[in-house]
Design an enzyme around this catalytic site. Structure first.
Site, PDB file in Angstrom:
ATOM      1  N   HIS A   1       0.941  -1.101  -0.042  1.00 53.71           N
ATOM      2  CA  HIS A   1       0.098  -0.032   0.066  1.00 53.71           C
ATOM      3  C   HIS A   1       0.887   1.311   0.056  1.00 53.71           C
ATOM      4  CE1 HIS A   1      -3.482  -2.653   1.944  1.00 53.71           C
ATOM      5  NE2 HIS A   1      -3.445  -2.615   0.438  1.00 53.71           N
TER       6      HIS A   1
ATOM      7  N   CYS B   1       9.099  20.528 -11.047  1.00 57.82           N
ATOM      8  CA  CYS B   1       8.059  21.067 -11.870  1.00 57.82           C
ATOM      9  C   CYS B   1       7.030  22.015 -11.568  1.00 57.82           C
ATOM     10  CB  CYS B   1       7.558  19.965 -12.966  1.00 57.82           C
ATOM     11  SG  CYS B   1       6.348  18.746 -12.026  1.00 57.82           S
TER      12      CYS B   1
ATOM     13  N   SER C   1      -6.669  -7.596   9.672  1.00 56.48           N
ATOM     14  CA  SER C   1      -8.267  -8.049   9.645  1.00 56.48           C
ATOM     15  C   SER C   1      -8.432  -8.913   8.408  1.00 56.48           C
ATOM     16  CB  SER C   1      -9.062  -6.871   9.833  1.00 56.48           C
ATOM     17  OG  SER C   1      -8.717  -5.869   8.865  1.00 56.48           O
TER      18      SER C   1
ATOM     19  N   ASN D   1      -2.911 -12.837  15.898  1.00 58.97           N
ATOM     20  CA  ASN D   1      -3.772 -11.733  15.942  1.00 58.97           C
ATOM     21  C   ASN D   1      -4.429 -12.084  17.262  1.00 58.97           C
ATOM     22  OD1 ASN D   1      -6.134  -9.952  15.441  1.00 58.97           O
ATOM     23  ND2 ASN D   1      -5.459 -10.289  13.327  1.00 58.97           N
TER      24      ASN D   1
END
Ligand code: OAD
Length: 249
Positions: free
Chosen positions: A121, A153, A192, A216
């Site tokens: 990500h 730029c 998750s 977890n």
């Protein structure tokens, strides 16, 4: 405690394993003090993702989106890796077949010493010119100019992260699937397991015959597929596994 019973058989498998893939999510950084996305204190409970983490939101109000990222960078910047990050960095050094795939953008795996990381990500410490597409590192907190602009730029810079509605870098994703479907054991830590395509990586590992190990604090949709399921904090379970590994080597 069932974890203790499960650690020995897992470590025996790891001793005869050459290729291990690790997928991490926000939960591994929770013990470093970085909020996760879902759950009671989750970031997406307090903020509407579609108002902040989408290309449309950025097109409408780059200032607002950058203020939010500047705030998140300010939270992450002083945070330190916890034992979970450090053990994964150690494994990369001592076991050549270990590869790390993360959904996290916080840079804590790098801070812990991991070098080969597939960041699905993106990374909150990188910026990308919206005109030229050039990517550079930027660790300034707080940012002097919001929104920041490209020094070459003058066009807007955006966070080099994947927003909702955007595709992941195809090369990164391809490599992540190669590692997952080619490993013998896959650890899935602090995620998750609901965001695609990352959530499919452990399934591709399981389909290819790998053992899936979940760590977890809560059960997830992946739990029923996992061969080993450790219910607890990554920063506590990983040291137990690592101690057992050291003890057997
Ligand atoms: P989530 O916030 O969805 O899930 C965090 C998971 O970590 C939950 O399953 C918790 O139970 C678990 N957890 C919390 N503390 C833990 C601890 N100390 N040890 C072990 N587990 C713990 O975060 P992700 O699964 O990473 O995407 O979220 C996936 C993606 O959704 C993120 O990368 C982000 C978000 O939208 C983008 O921004 C593109």
């Amino acid at each position: 405690m069932s974890e203790k019973l499960e650690i020995k058989p897992l470590v025996e498998i790891l001793h005869n394993t050459k290729r291990v893939a690790v997928l991490t999510g926000a939960g591994i950084s929770a013990e470093s003090g970085i909020p996760t996305f879902r759950g009671e204190e989750g970031l997406w409970k307090k903020y509407r993702a579609e108002e902040l983490a989408t290309p449309t939101a950025f097109g409408r109000d780059p200032q607002l989106v950058w203020e939010w990222y500047d705030w998140r960078r300010g939270i992450i910047s002083p945070k330190e890796p916890n034992p979970g990050h450090k053990i994964l960095a150690r494994w990369e050094k001592v076991f050549p077949g270990v590869s790390l795939i993360t959904q996290n953008i916080d840079g804590l795996h790098q801070k812990a010493g991991s070098e080969n990381i597939l960041e699905l990500h993106g990374n909150i410490w990188k910026v990308r010119c919206i005109e030229e597409g050039t990517i550079s590192e930027n660790f300034e907190t707080p940012l002097k100019n919001i929104p920041p602009s490209c020094p070459k730029c003058g066009a807007l810079l955006r966070p080099h992260v994947v927003w909702f509605g955007e595709s992941l870098d195809p090369a990164v994703l391809h490599n992540a699937f190669l590692l997952s479907s080619g490993c013998e054991v896959m650890f899935v830590i602090g995620t998750s397991a609901v965001v695609q395509p990352a959530a499919s990586l452990p399934l591709s590992a399981a389909e290819a015959g790998a053992k899936v190990v979940e760590i977890n604090i809560d059960p997830t949709p992946l739990t029923s597929y996992a061969d080993f399921s450790f219910r607890g904090k990554a920063g506590e379970i990983l040291p137990l596994i690592d101690d057992e590994l050291k003890g057997m080597s």
